[in-house]
Design a protein around this motif. Structure first.
Motif, PDB file in Angstrom:
ATOM      1  N   PRO A 104      -1.501  -2.648  -9.971  1.00 32.93           N
ATOM      2  CA  PRO A 104      -1.768  -1.149  -8.735  1.00 32.93           C
ATOM      3  C   PRO A 104      -2.504  -0.193  -8.932  1.00 32.93           C
ATOM      4  CG  PRO A 104       0.486  -1.343  -9.079  1.00 32.93           C
ATOM      5  CD  PRO A 104      -0.437  -1.656 -10.510  1.00 32.93           C
ATOM      6  N   ALA A 105      -3.842   0.022  -7.821  1.00 36.43           N
ATOM      7  CA  ALA A 105      -5.155   0.086  -7.979  1.00 36.43           C
ATOM      8  C   ALA A 105      -5.418   1.012  -7.177  1.00 36.43           C
ATOM      9  CB  ALA A 105      -6.449  -0.501  -9.248  1.00 36.43           C
ATOM     10  N   GLY A 106      -6.395   1.341  -6.282  1.00 40.38           N
ATOM     11  CA  GLY A 106      -6.778   2.714  -5.331  1.00 40.38           C
ATOM     12  C   GLY A 106      -6.213   2.691  -4.650  1.00 40.38           C
ATOM     13  N   GLU A 107      -5.388   2.135  -2.613  1.00 41.66           N
ATOM     14  CA  GLU A 107      -4.320   2.193  -2.165  1.00 41.66           C
ATOM     15  C   GLU A 107      -3.428   1.662  -2.850  1.00 41.66           C
ATOM     16  OE1 GLU A 107      -5.923  -1.336   0.505  1.00 41.66           O
ATOM     17  OE2 GLU A 107      -6.841   0.795  -0.681  1.00 41.66           O
ATOM     18  N   ILE A 108      -2.995   0.462  -3.430  1.00 40.56           N
ATOM     19  CA  ILE A 108      -1.716  -0.204  -3.808  1.00 40.56           C
ATOM     20  C   ILE A 108      -0.698   0.383  -4.275  1.00 40.56           C
ATOM     21  CG2 ILE A 108      -0.991  -2.278  -4.739  1.00 40.56           C
ATOM     22  CD1 ILE A 108      -3.023  -2.575  -2.380  1.00 40.56           C
ATOM     23  N   ALA A 109       0.302   0.806  -4.333  1.00 42.22           N
ATOM     24  CA  ALA A 109       1.496   1.473  -4.299  1.00 42.22           C
ATOM     25  C   ALA A 109       2.376   0.407  -5.555  1.00 42.22           C
ATOM     26  CB  ALA A 109       2.346   2.222  -3.744  1.00 42.22           C
ATOM     27  N   GLU A 110       2.380  -0.545  -4.901  1.00 41.70           N
ATOM     28  CA  GLU A 110       3.729  -1.506  -6.034  1.00 41.70           C
ATOM     29  C   GLU A 110       2.477  -2.698  -5.679  1.00 41.70           C
ATOM     30  OE1 GLU A 110       8.324  -2.252  -5.705  1.00 41.70           O
ATOM     31  OE2 GLU A 110       6.481  -1.274  -4.426  1.00 41.70           O
ATOM     32  N   LEU A 111       3.284  -4.026  -6.911  1.00 39.27           N
ATOM     33  CA  LEU A 111       2.636  -5.494  -6.673  1.00 39.27           C
ATOM     34  C   LEU A 111       4.280  -6.347  -6.519  1.00 39.27           C
ATOM     35  CD1 LEU A 111      -0.047  -5.720  -9.698  1.00 39.27           C
ATOM     36  CD2 LEU A 111      -0.150  -5.420  -7.401  1.00 39.27           C
ATOM     37  N   GLY A 112       4.507  -7.353  -6.461  1.00 38.31           N
ATOM     38  CA  GLY A 112       5.943  -7.959  -6.634  1.00 38.31           C
ATOM     39  C   GLY A 112       5.044  -9.209  -6.734  1.00 38.31           C
ATOM     40  N   TRP A 113       5.981  -9.955  -6.568  1.00 40.25           N
ATOM     41  CA  TRP A 113       5.794 -11.505  -6.756  1.00 40.25           C
ATOM     42  C   TRP A 113       6.874 -11.798  -6.817  1.00 40.25           C
ATOM     43  CZ3 TRP A 113       1.497 -13.812  -9.835  1.00 40.25           C
ATOM     44  CH2 TRP A 113       0.968 -12.671 -10.219  1.00 40.25           C
ATOM     45  N   PHE A 114       6.947 -13.142  -5.415  1.00 36.75           N
ATOM     46  CA  PHE A 114       7.562 -13.944  -4.517  1.00 36.75           C
ATOM     47  C   PHE A 114       7.895 -15.178  -4.257  1.00 36.75           C
ATOM     48  CE2 PHE A 114       6.556  -9.284  -3.248  1.00 36.75           C
ATOM     49  CZ  PHE A 114       8.322  -8.572  -2.542  1.00 36.75           C
ATOM     50  N   THR A 115       9.249 -15.732  -4.174  1.00 35.52           N
ATOM     51  CA  THR A 115       9.353 -17.129  -3.980  1.00 35.52           C
ATOM     52  C   THR A 115       8.910 -16.882  -2.048  1.00 35.52           C
ATOM     53  OG1 THR A 115      12.131 -17.153  -3.874  1.00 35.52           O
ATOM     54  CG2 THR A 115      10.541 -17.685  -6.011  1.00 35.52           C
ATOM     55  N   GLY A 171       1.013  -4.762  12.348  1.00 38.16           N
ATOM     56  CA  GLY A 171       0.940  -3.531  12.339  1.00 38.16           C
ATOM     57  C   GLY A 171      -0.382  -3.147  12.864  1.00 38.16           C
ATOM     58  N   HIS A 172      -0.469  -4.093  13.647  1.00 32.20           N
ATOM     59  CA  HIS A 172      -1.865  -3.575  14.495  1.00 32.20           C
ATOM     60  C   HIS A 172      -1.287  -3.858  15.893  1.00 32.20           C
ATOM     61  CE1 HIS A 172      -5.254  -3.450  11.731  1.00 32.20           C
ATOM     62  NE2 HIS A 172      -4.380  -3.848  10.773  1.00 32.20           N
ATOM     63  N   PRO A 173      -2.340  -3.365  16.731  1.00 33.94           N
ATOM     64  CA  PRO A 173      -1.934  -4.097  18.850  1.00 33.94           C
ATOM     65  C   PRO A 173      -2.125  -4.416  18.949  1.00 33.94           C
ATOM     66  CG  PRO A 173      -3.782  -1.675  17.276  1.00 33.94           C
ATOM     67  CD  PRO A 173      -4.148  -2.336  16.838  1.00 33.94           C
ATOM     68  N   ALA A 174      -0.984  -5.198  19.553  1.00 32.50           N
ATOM     69  CA  ALA A 174      -0.535  -5.945  20.439  1.00 32.50           C
ATOM     70  C   ALA A 174      -2.138  -7.109  20.754  1.00 32.50           C
ATOM     71  CB  ALA A 174      -0.356  -5.826  21.266  1.00 32.50           C
ATOM     72  N   SER A 197       0.861  -0.898  -0.001  1.00 38.01           N
ATOM     73  CA  SER A 197       0.336  -0.119   0.210  1.00 38.01           C
ATOM     74  C   SER A 197       1.136   1.264   0.164  1.00 38.01           C
ATOM     75  CB  SER A 197      -0.590   0.097   1.649  1.00 38.01           C
ATOM     76  OG  SER A 197      -1.698  -1.100   1.111  1.00 38.01           O
ATOM     77  N   ALA A 198      -0.261   2.149  -0.299  1.00 37.92           N
ATOM     78  CA  ALA A 198       1.546   3.861  -0.337  1.00 37.92           C
ATOM     79  C   ALA A 198       0.925   4.086   1.670  1.00 37.92           C
ATOM     80  CB  ALA A 198       0.219   4.701  -1.580  1.00 37.92           C
ATOM     81  N   GLY A 199       2.360   3.999   0.976  1.00 40.36           N
ATOM     82  CA  GLY A 199       3.303   4.806   2.301  1.00 40.36           C
ATOM     83  C   GLY A 199       3.004   4.180   3.437  1.00 40.36           C
ATOM     84  N   ALA A 200       3.084   2.934   2.408  1.00 39.76           N
ATOM     85  CA  ALA A 200       3.613   1.020   3.604  1.00 39.76           C
ATOM     86  C   ALA A 200       5.460   0.730   3.324  1.00 39.76           C
ATOM     87  CB  ALA A 200       2.443  -0.059   3.866  1.00 39.76           C
ATOM     88  N   THR A 201       5.841   0.294   4.133  1.00 34.52           N
ATOM     89  CA  THR A 201       6.786  -0.583   3.613  1.00 34.52           C
ATOM     90  C   THR A 201       6.679  -1.867   3.298  1.00 34.52           C
ATOM     91  OG1 THR A 201       7.518  -0.992   6.018  1.00 34.52           O
ATOM     92  CG2 THR A 201       8.620   0.925   4.460  1.00 34.52           C
ATOM     93  N   VAL A 202       6.060  -3.494   4.552  1.00 32.97           N
ATOM     94  CA  VAL A 202       6.400  -4.043   3.843  1.00 32.97           C
ATOM     95  C   VAL A 202       4.611  -4.899   3.279  1.00 32.97           C
ATOM     96  CG1 VAL A 202       3.850  -4.308   5.691  1.00 32.97           C
ATOM     97  CG2 VAL A 202       5.199  -5.917   5.810  1.00 32.97           C
ATOM     98  N   PHE A 203       4.569  -5.860   2.425  1.00 31.16           N
ATOM     99  CA  PHE A 203       4.302  -6.546   0.930  1.00 31.16           C
ATOM    100  C   PHE A 203       2.877  -7.046   1.505  1.00 31.16           C
ATOM    101  CE2 PHE A 203       7.126  -5.295  -1.889  1.00 31.16           C
ATOM    102  CZ  PHE A 203       7.152  -5.076  -2.881  1.00 31.16           C
ATOM    103  N   TYR A 204       1.835  -7.301   2.027  1.00 30.58           N
ATOM    104  CA  TYR A 204       0.741  -8.242   2.426  1.00 30.58           C
ATOM    105  C   TYR A 204       0.229  -8.869   0.944  1.00 30.58           C
ATOM    106  CZ  TYR A 204      -0.030  -5.572   6.545  1.00 30.58           C
ATOM    107  OH  TYR A 204       0.698  -4.735   7.686  1.00 30.58           O
TER     108      TYR A 204
END
Length: 139
Positions: A100-111, A78-81, A28-35
């Motif tokens: 990437p649409a809406g809030e999505i900034a980037e797509l990634g394909w991973f093993t 990324g949520h409270p404990a 997502s835009a502004g995030a650093t982790v991929f979900y």
């Protein structure tokens, strides 16, 4: 009003889209982790309805041949404990090419190993990676 135990549970639907033995992840835009692509169920929605809505919003495509992969429960990154994730995951064929649409900034394909090597890893995504790897679907 939700029960006390429901307030610390996030119910989501996610898409396990595999290409060339790699699993799609979104940032997502502004995030650093991929979900996983997908998101929270809205009031009155079941998991498959939420999946269709979220994928149209995030990837700009419809889905066909939707099948459930499984339900994954873990800590909600990324949520409270104490916040838990209940993620119903599906496989499906996109109608069109995801982008990437809406809030999505980037797509990634991973093993599995490429995702595990990221600076931040979402536990829910990792569970899906491991499950798909055990089925021989991703490297």
């Amino acid at each position: 009003m939700p029960a006390a135990s429901d307030r610390s549970l996030i119910r989501t639907a996610a898409l396990a889209l595999v290409r060339d033995r790699r699993l799609l992840q979104t940032r997502s835009a502004g995030a650093t982790v991929f979900y996983m692509a997908g998101g929270k169920l809205e009031s009155g929605e079941n998991a498959e309805q939420a999946l269709h809505r979220e994928i149209r919003e995030e990837l700009g495509v419809g889905l066909r041949d939707v099948t459930e992969v499984g339900v994954f429960e873990t800590v909600a990154y990324g949520h409270p404990a104490g916040t838990r994730l209940h993620m119903t995951c599906f496989r499906a064929d996109p109608i069109g090419e995801p982008y990437p649409a809406g809030e999505i900034a980037e797509l990634g394909w991973f093993t599995v190993s490429e995702y595990a090597a990221q600076p931040e890893v979402a536990p829910g995504s990792m569970l899906v990676f491991e499950h798909l790897h055990s089925l021989g679907l991703v490297d």
